[in-house]
Design a protein around this motif. Structure first.
Motif, PDB file in Angstrom:
ATOM      1  N   CYS A 139      49.925  42.996  41.278  1.00  0.00           N
ATOM      2  CA  CYS A 139      48.620  43.150  40.628  1.00  0.00           C
ATOM      3  C   CYS A 139      47.560  42.348  41.383  1.00  0.00           C
ATOM      4  O   CYS A 139      47.650  41.117  41.464  1.00  0.00           O
ATOM      5  CB  CYS A 139      48.690  42.701  39.170  1.00  0.00           C
TER       6      CYS A 139
ATOM      7  N   ALA B  35      44.202  43.142  40.633  1.00  0.00           N
ATOM      8  CA  ALA B  35      43.043  43.158  39.745  1.00  0.00           C
ATOM      9  C   ALA B  35      43.455  43.622  38.362  1.00  0.00           C
ATOM     10  O   ALA B  35      44.366  44.442  38.205  1.00  0.00           O
ATOM     11  CB  ALA B  35      41.956  44.084  40.302  1.00  0.00           C
TER      12      ALA B  35
ATOM     13  N   THR C  37      45.460  47.771  40.772  1.00  0.00           N
ATOM     14  CA  THR C  37      44.721  47.448  39.551  1.00  0.00           C
ATOM     15  C   THR C  37      45.527  47.806  38.317  1.00  0.00           C
ATOM     16  O   THR C  37      46.010  48.933  38.182  1.00  0.00           O
ATOM     17  CB  THR C  37      43.378  48.196  39.527  1.00  0.00           C
TER      18      THR C  37
ATOM     19  N   LEU D 161      37.242  49.241  42.686  1.00  0.00           N
ATOM     20  CA  LEU D 161      38.431  48.410  42.879  1.00  0.00           C
ATOM     21  C   LEU D 161      39.509  49.165  43.639  1.00  0.00           C
ATOM     22  O   LEU D 161      40.123  48.630  44.582  1.00  0.00           O
ATOM     23  CB  LEU D 161      38.975  47.947  41.525  1.00  0.00           C
ATOM     24  N   ARG D 162      39.741  50.382  43.235  1.00  0.00           N
ATOM     25  CA  ARG D 162      40.800  51.174  43.862  1.00  0.00           C
ATOM     26  C   ARG D 162      40.443  51.542  45.297  1.00  0.00           C
ATOM     27  O   ARG D 162      41.319  51.548  46.180  1.00  0.00           O
ATOM     28  CB  ARG D 162      41.077  52.420  43.028  1.00  0.00           C
TER      29      ARG D 162
END
Length: 233
Positions: free
Chosen positions: A119, A121, A169, A162-163
Motif C-alpha cells: 500500500c 496510498a 492505492t 494517485l493511480r
C-alpha cells in the motif's frame, strides 16, 4: 508510525456549515462544526501517531489541542493548501477533514499503525464525490496540486491522479460529509449521545413543531422550546 493531519476551519458563524442554515442559524451551524472537530479530534487522540497536526484556517480553537502541532493553512485554493501541508511532512502521512466525524475507529487504528507493504496510498471517498481521507507513504503535494475541489468528480480525479502516479492505492469506506440537515441526521444515527445527535433531534422536533424552512433555529434554547411545543401538540 504515521503523521495525522486534520484540515479544519475556525468555527465562526457565517464561515462554516452555512448550508445548514436554514433551518439552523449560522450560530448553530458553527456549533455543529465545532462538534464535528471535537468528535473527530477525540477519536484521533485514542490512537498513537508519530505526529498530530491541526491545519487551521483561522485562529480560534474550538477545543483543547494539547499534543497537537497547530499550523496555519497556506494561501490559495484548497488544492494548494492541502499540497502545502503535505509538502511540510515526511514519512507516512494521512490527511483527514473535519466534516466526517462518524469515521470508524477501526479505520483510524489501521491508519495509525504500520502500513501494509503493498500500500502506497490510502483513499477515503466521500458520498458527495469528494474525499474525506488521503494517505501517502511519501507525502508529495504535487499529487493533489491542480485537482479541482468541491466538485462531484473531485474524488474520481484525485484517485486517478494517485493511480496514474503508479501508487498502489487502498480504498477506505465511503463516508458522508455533514453539509446539509439530511447529512446531519444521517451522522447522528451513527453518533448517539453526542452534541451532533442532540442538534439533529432538537432541529427535527422544531420542524415537527411547524418551523418553516424560512425560519431558523438560533441555538439550543430555541430548539428546546420548539421541542416542548412539538411534544405538547
Amino acid at each position: 508510525m504515521t503523521t495525522l493531519i486534520m484540515l479544519a476551519k475556525e468555527c465562526v458563524p457565517g464561515k462554516v456549515k452555512t448550508r445548514l442554515s436554514p433551518p439552523l442559524s449560522l450560530t448553530a451551524a458553527a456549533e455543529v462544526a465545532a462538534a464535528c472537530i471535537d468528535i473527530t479530534a477525540d477519536a484521533v487522540d485514542r490512537f498513537g501517531w508519530t505526529r498530530k497536526v491541526l491545519c487551521l484556517d483561522g485562529t480560534r480553537l474550538p477545543r483543547d489541542f494539547t499534543g497537537w502541532d497547530i499550523v496555519a493553512q497556506s494561501d490559495g485554493d484548497l488544492d494548494e493548501r492541502i499540497a502545502a501541508v503535505l509538502d511540510a511532512c515526511a514519512g507516512p502521512t494521512v490527511l483527514i477533514g473535519m466534516d466526517s466525524p462518524q469515521l470508524d475507529r477501526g479505520v483510524l487504528n489501521l491508519l495509525s499503525t504500520e502500513w501494509p507493504d503493498d500500500c502506497d496510498a490510502w483513499f477515503g471517498p466521500a458520498a458527495d464525490g469528494g474525499f474525506w481521507a488521503l494517505g501517502l507513504r511519501e507525502p508529495v503535494g504535487d499529487l493533489v496540486r491542480g485537482v479541482p475541489m468541491s466538485r462531484a468528480d473531485t474524488g474520481a480525479i484525485q484517485l486517478e491522479r494517485l493511480r496514474a502516479a503508479g501508487l498502489r492505492t487502498t480504498l477506505l469506506p465511503v463516508l458522508r460529509d455533514i453539509d446539509t440537515v439530511a447529512d446531519l441526521d444521517a451522522a447522528a444515527q451513527l453518533l448517539p449521545g453526542t452534541l451532533l445527535a442532540e442538534f439533529a433531534d432538537r432541529a427535527g422536533a422544531a420542524v415537527r413543531a411547524g418551523v418553516s424552512t424560512g425560519d431558523v433555529v438560533t441555538d439550543f434554547a430555541d430548539c428546546a422550546s420548539l421541542a416542548d411545543r412539538a411534544e405538547a401538540s
